[in-house]
Structures are given as C-alpha cells and as structure tokens.
Design an enzyme around this catalytic site. Structure first.
Site, PDB file in Angstrom:
ATOM      1  CD  GLU A 150      -2.575   1.236   2.666  1.00 12.61           C
ATOM      2  OE1 GLU A 150      -3.535   2.034   2.761  1.00 12.61           O
ATOM      3  OE2 GLU A 150      -2.245   0.456   3.585  1.00 12.61           O
ATOM      4  CD  GLU A 233      -6.581   5.793   6.559  1.00 15.96           C
ATOM      5  OE1 GLU A 233      -6.592   4.592   6.218  1.00 15.96           O
ATOM      6  OE2 GLU A 233      -5.592   6.339   7.081  1.00 15.96           O
TER       7      GLU A 233
END
Length: 375
Positions: A150, A233
């Site tokens: 990621e 997030e």
C-alpha cells in the site's frame, strides 16, 4: 493496525457471502446518500464511491455527487494511537471484488506508460483525520482481499496521528518534498508520503510514486497495480470533509525501466577499519525488525556496496527497504538500491527489514562489506 481491521471485516463479509449485495450498489445520476457499512455506487460510469466504514459500529453516511462525495454523518470515533473509523473513498480499479466499470486494472507495473490523477479536497476544522490517496499493488493480478503493498500519499494531516511505521527519509516527487515513512500494519506493507502542509488540489503523477517505491526495493516491475483510491481516514469527527472532484487514468503499453543500481561495485579501502556497522533490532514473540547503518570509515568513496552476514537460527527475512535483501539458509546479502549506493568517507547508508522469529532473539555479530570485514 490501520487497514487490518477493515481487511478482516471485509474478508469476513465475503466469507458470509453478503458483501456483494451491499457493495456493488447502483449508478449515481443524482446525489445519492449511502449509510450502509460497505455501501457503494458508480459515478461517471467509471469510478466507484464507497462508504467503507470498518473501524467502528457507529453510523457513517456519505452524500455521493457526480464528481465525488461528502461525509454527512460521522458518529464514530477512535483513539489516535489506533486505527481510524473508516476510509470513505472514490476509486478506479478493483477493491474486494468490486471493480470499477471498464477498468484496465490490475495492470503489471512494467506495462504502465502513464498513471495520473487529478484531485480536489474540501477540509474542515475541529476533526482528526488524514486526506489520503492510496495506491495498491500486489505480486499477482489480485481483485479481492488484501494486497501486499500500500502506497499512501498523505495530502493533509489533522490531529495527533501519524503514518504507519517510522520515517526513513525524504523524496522529491511532482515538484514537492515528501517525508517518507515505512512499516507494516500486520496485513500489508505500507510506504507513506507525508506532505509538510495541507494540499487541497493536486495533479498527481502516480507512476512517479510507484517508481520511488520500486527503487526502495518494496516492489518490482513484475508486480500489479490493482487500484487507486482517494478519500479520508477519520479518527474523530469529519462531517463536511469532501472529495469534490476526482479523475484518474492509467495507460498501458509502457516499458517501465528497471530501478537504477548505482555505479559498478568497487571494494572499500583495505583494512578492518574501512567500515563500521550498527545493527539495531526490535523483536517480539514471533517477529523482529532491524535497522542497519553502514559507515564508511576509510578515506575513499564507496561506489556500490554489498553487505554480507549470517542471521542466527530461527530468523527469516520477509521484506526490506532501502536495500535488496536476499537470504539463503542463514546467509544474508544486502545490496544497495539506486539512491544510496555511494558512501563518501565518513558518510553512512542505512536500510532495514522485517522478519519472522522462531525461538529467542539475538543479533548478528560479524559483517563484511564488499568482502572486507567491518568493525
């Protein structure tokens, strides 16, 4: 911990056979409100917008527009030393079997000729969150589950949160300087590029970030780009955060060059005082990490280096950064990558890796650099 909880939750739903009915959604022509945990919809017949609440049981809702989305309800909160509550986002590619219409992803890195994206964010005050752009890669053309790599581009950070792992240096990409962090959340490896100040609008050269990650030894050209995602997030609050515009394009037919390997290897000056190695480790029940610093204590520049040593029994390297690390039995060989192959007299080069551990931990005690013993 970030992403591990989401990955486990999504994997559990897949096993139960219920995620598809929730996640596939429809197509948003007018504004669409999504409150389902993993609810999603398609915009522009090209991208998928997903609610993707995975770190809390509290309700989160997003309003999907023709070009992005806005968080309209955010009742959850998480401690800042743990995982966020969610990752509401818009993506191109494949995410847990949900693939955007007509996507050419996954695509092998070596075949990418260009990968670009335009993004506009709207921020709010009084919340703890990051504005994150994710690039996911895997050794296989994976369309479901957790990818192994990621890349996170942190365009804005608010509150006492930080990327996974620890800082490993800086990179200049897209005309901007980024602080680079590296670590693992237990399910996948993560390299994060942290902007020094908030960026609300950007045209990103995604291939440049992929190439920098490759040059750090984290992936190779044989890996696959599986999805690119832009969103937030949130840890605490976040109502009003919005992606107001998103576009992305990945073109094939490329011949992505291999990473540079520095100058041809030349041995360091002779004598036991030509090099010194500092080995700093952190171990737990069944794993460990190690940071290795090589110092050129001689009077001549080292152009290209190979460090060799033996790991004690029960230790196995699983991934590395800032060096290409290979292991055969107990023997380990670490070779420089393109950006750290030259060590001036008195200078240093550093790399690190993660490994598994079976039994008690101990550190290696003897190192050779280009065939010369280091102290």
């Amino acid at each position: 911990m970030r992403r591990t909880l989401r990955a486990l939750a999504a994997a559990g739903l897949l096993a139960a056979g219920s995620i598809v009915a929730v996640a596939v959604g429809g197509t948003a022509s007018a504004d669409t409100q999504i409150c389902e945990q993993y609810g999603s919809t398609v915009i522009q017949n090209r991208y998928v917008v997903q609610n993707n609440r995975w770190g809390t049981t509290a309700q989160q809702c997003i309003n999907v527009t023709s070009s992005g989305f806005e968080i309209t309800t955010q009742n959850g909160s998480s401690p800042t030393n743990g995982a966020p509550t969610a990752y509401p986002s818009v993506f191109l590619g494949c995410h847990y079997t949900n693939c955007s219409p007509g996507t050419n992803l996954p695509i092998q890195v070596s075949q990418i000729s260009s990968a670009t994206s335009s993004i506009n964010y709207r921020y709010v005050s009084g919340a703890t969150y990051n504005a994150s752009y994710d690039i996911w890669l895997d050794p296989s053309p994976k369309r479901d589950g957790v990818n192994q790599m990621e890349i996170m581009i942190w365009l804005n950070r608010q509150g006492s949160i930080q990327p996974i792992g620890s800082p490993v240096g800086n990179a200049n990409i897209d005309g901007r300087n980024w602080e680079v962090w590296r670590g693992s959340n237990g399910s996948n490896n993560v390299i994060s590029y942290l902007a020094p100040s908030a960026i609300s609008s950007a045209n990103l050269n995604l291939l440049a970030f992929i190439n920098d990650t490759r040059n750090r030894g984290a992936i190779t050209n044989s890996w696959y780009l599986t999805s690119i995602q832009a969103g937030f997030e949130p840890w605490q609050g976040g109502v009003g955060l919005a992606v107001t515009n998103f576009s992305a394009s990945v073109n094939g037919g490329g011949n992505n060059p291999p990473p540079t390997t520095g100058n041809p290897t030349t041995p360091p000056p002779s004598g036991n005082s030509a090099c010194a190695v500092r080995y700093t480790a952190n171990s737990w029940n069944n794993g460990f990490t190690a940071d290795v610093q090589i110092t050129n204590t001689g009077s001549s520049t080292i152009n290209g280096w190979t460090l060799a040593y033996s790991l004690p029994s029960g230790q196995q390297v699983t991934n590395s950064w800032n060096a290409t690390v290979s292991q055969s039995g107990s023997s380990v060989t670490a070779r420089n990558v393109g950006h750290n192959g030259t060590i001036a007299p008195g200078g240093t080069a550093s790399f690190g890796y993660q490994g598994t551990l079976n039994g008690s931990y101990s550190s290696p005690t003897s190192f050779t650099l280009n065939g010369t013993t280091c102290r």
